[in-house]
Design a protein around this motif. Structure first.
Motif, PDB file in Angstrom:
ATOM      1  N   LEU A  82      40.272  34.166  29.923  1.00 34.47           N
ATOM      2  CA  LEU A  82      40.570  34.382  31.338  1.00 34.47           C
ATOM      3  C   LEU A  82      39.787  33.444  32.245  1.00 34.47           C
ATOM      4  N   GLN A  83      38.574  33.121  31.856  1.00 36.44           N
ATOM      5  CA  GLN A  83      37.747  32.262  32.705  1.00 36.44           C
ATOM      6  C   GLN A  83      38.404  30.903  32.925  1.00 36.44           C
ATOM      7  N   GLU A  84      38.857  30.281  31.860  1.00 35.68           N
ATOM      8  CA  GLU A  84      39.525  28.988  31.999  1.00 35.68           C
ATOM      9  C   GLU A  84      40.890  29.143  32.657  1.00 35.68           C
ATOM     10  N   ALA A  85      41.569  30.256  32.392  1.00 35.22           N
ATOM     11  CA  ALA A  85      42.873  30.502  33.008  1.00 35.22           C
ATOM     12  C   ALA A  85      42.740  30.646  34.518  1.00 35.22           C
ATOM     13  N   PHE A  86      41.658  31.264  34.989  1.00 36.41           N
ATOM     14  CA  PHE A  86      41.425  31.371  36.432  1.00 36.41           C
ATOM     15  C   PHE A  86      41.297  29.978  37.055  1.00 36.41           C
ATOM     16  N   VAL A  87      40.603  29.091  36.379  1.00 36.97           N
ATOM     17  CA  VAL A  87      40.431  27.731  36.899  1.00 36.97           C
ATOM     18  C   VAL A  87      41.767  26.985  36.880  1.00 36.97           C
ATOM     19  N   ARG A  88      42.470  27.033  35.755  1.00 36.22           N
ATOM     20  CA  ARG A  88      43.742  26.324  35.638  1.00 36.22           C
ATOM     21  C   ARG A  88      44.795  26.809  36.637  1.00 36.22           C
ATOM     22  N   ASN A  89      44.770  28.101  36.956  1.00 25.38           N
ATOM     23  CA  ASN A  89      45.794  28.682  37.824  1.00 25.38           C
ATOM     24  C   ASN A  89      45.327  28.884  39.259  1.00 25.38           C
ATOM     25  N   ASP A  90      44.198  28.292  39.606  1.00 25.53           N
ATOM     26  CA  ASP A  90      43.650  28.414  40.959  1.00 25.53           C
ATOM     27  C   ASP A  90      43.509  29.882  41.355  1.00 25.53           C
ATOM     28  N   GLY A  91      42.936  30.674  40.450  1.00 24.24           N
ATOM     29  CA  GLY A  91      42.738  32.094  40.682  1.00 24.24           C
ATOM     30  C   GLY A  91      41.458  32.407  41.412  1.00 24.24           C
ATOM     31  N   LEU A  92      40.886  31.412  42.062  1.00 21.83           N
ATOM     32  CA  LEU A  92      39.680  31.627  42.842  1.00 21.83           C
ATOM     33  C   LEU A  92      39.650  30.632  43.989  1.00 21.83           C
ATOM     34  N   GLN A  93      39.028  31.032  45.044  1.00 19.15           N
ATOM     35  CA  GLN A  93      38.808  30.102  46.150  1.00 19.15           C
ATOM     36  C   GLN A  93      37.315  30.074  46.442  1.00 19.15           C
ATOM     37  N   CYS A  94      36.813  31.031  47.168  1.00 18.15           N
ATOM     38  CA  CYS A  94      35.377  31.016  47.456  1.00 18.15           C
ATOM     39  C   CYS A  94      34.563  31.423  46.232  1.00 18.15           C
ATOM     40  N   GLY A  95      35.143  32.220  45.332  1.00 23.17           N
ATOM     41  CA  GLY A  95      34.479  32.618  44.103  1.00 23.17           C
ATOM     42  C   GLY A  95      33.690  33.910  44.183  1.00 23.17           C
ATOM     43  N   TYR A  96      33.564  34.490  45.361  1.00 24.81           N
ATOM     44  CA  TYR A  96      32.756  35.697  45.511  1.00 24.81           C
ATOM     45  C   TYR A  96      33.281  36.843  44.648  1.00 24.81           C
ATOM     46  N   CYS A 140      40.570  40.277  47.034  1.00 21.65           N
ATOM     47  CA  CYS A 140      40.217  38.874  47.215  1.00 21.65           C
ATOM     48  C   CYS A 140      40.466  38.554  48.679  1.00 21.65           C
ATOM     49  N   ARG A 141      39.410  38.359  49.424  1.00 19.97           N
ATOM     50  CA  ARG A 141      39.557  38.097  50.851  1.00 19.97           C
ATOM     51  C   ARG A 141      40.160  36.722  51.132  1.00 19.97           C
ATOM     52  N   CYS A 142      40.128  35.830  50.148  1.00 17.38           N
ATOM     53  CA  CYS A 142      40.720  34.498  50.323  1.00 17.38           C
ATOM     54  C   CYS A 142      42.226  34.502  50.059  1.00 17.38           C
ATOM     55  N   GLY A 143      42.709  35.522  49.387  1.00 15.32           N
ATOM     56  CA  GLY A 143      44.145  35.613  49.114  1.00 15.32           C
ATOM     57  C   GLY A 143      44.599  34.845  47.895  1.00 15.32           C
ATOM     58  N   ALA A 144      43.777  34.751  46.875  1.00 15.34           N
ATOM     59  CA  ALA A 144      44.134  34.002  45.664  1.00 15.34           C
ATOM     60  C   ALA A 144      44.924  34.855  44.670  1.00 15.34           C
ATOM     61  N   TYR A 145      45.586  35.884  45.159  1.00 13.52           N
ATOM     62  CA  TYR A 145      46.259  36.835  44.267  1.00 13.52           C
ATOM     63  C   TYR A 145      47.293  36.195  43.350  1.00 13.52           C
TER      64      TYR A 145
END
Length: 157
Positions: A82-96, A140-145
């Motif tokens: 999941l960690q790499e999948a989050f990066v590949r799929n832009d599943g994070l913005q600010c990262g908080y 996710c307050r950034c909206g990376a849903y």
């Protein structure tokens, strides 16, 4: 003070804590694990999500003394696709929220694999609606849903 012992990210830890200390505060302030975040401190945002014996919990709502003898995994102890999948799929913005999102997703996938139903469970498998329902306790307050859902779909294949 009460002495408790927990296995945290693979290491046995002994802590002296007051009975009112949350698991989140014990992890962050006593053990220096800053992955789980203090977002709302009311269990509404999921930024503090960790795994307790493989089950996802909101650490801000849990008392540390309740977890004496248990195994706790924070993002610092996670190695998961999941960690790499989050990066590949832009599943994070600010990262908080990302540490809580990932821990929650790991727990959610285990719940799904164990056959635990959700409010939208149908025979169509782990589709977008199912993922969104099961992850609804993590904000996710950034909206990376969309990226988060895509990352979970990728990692669950």
């Amino acid at each position: 003070m009460t002495e408790i012992r927990m296995k945290v990210n693979g290491s046995v830890e002994s802590l002296d804590v007051e009975p009112w200390v949350s698991l989140l505060d014990a992890l962050r302030e006593r053990l220096g694990l800053t992955g789980p975040k203090k977002g709302c401190d009311q269990g509404a945002c999921g930024a503090c999500t960790v795994l307790a014996d493989g089950v996802r919990i909101n650490a801000c709502l849990a008392l540390a003394v309740q977890y004496d003898g248990r195994e706790i995994t924070t993002i610092e102890g996670v190695t998961h696709p999941l960690q790499e999948a989050f990066v590949r799929n832009d599943g994070l913005q600010c990262g908080y929220c990302t540490p809580g999102q990932i821990c929650s997703a790991i727990g959610m996938l285990a719940e799904y694999e164990a056959g635990m139903p959700s409010a939208v469970t149908e025979s169509q498998g782990l589709d977008e609606a199912e993922i969104r329902e099961r992850m609804s306790g993590n904000l996710c307050r950034c909206g990376a849903y969309n990226g988060i859902v895509d990352a979970i779909k990728e990692a669950s294949r």
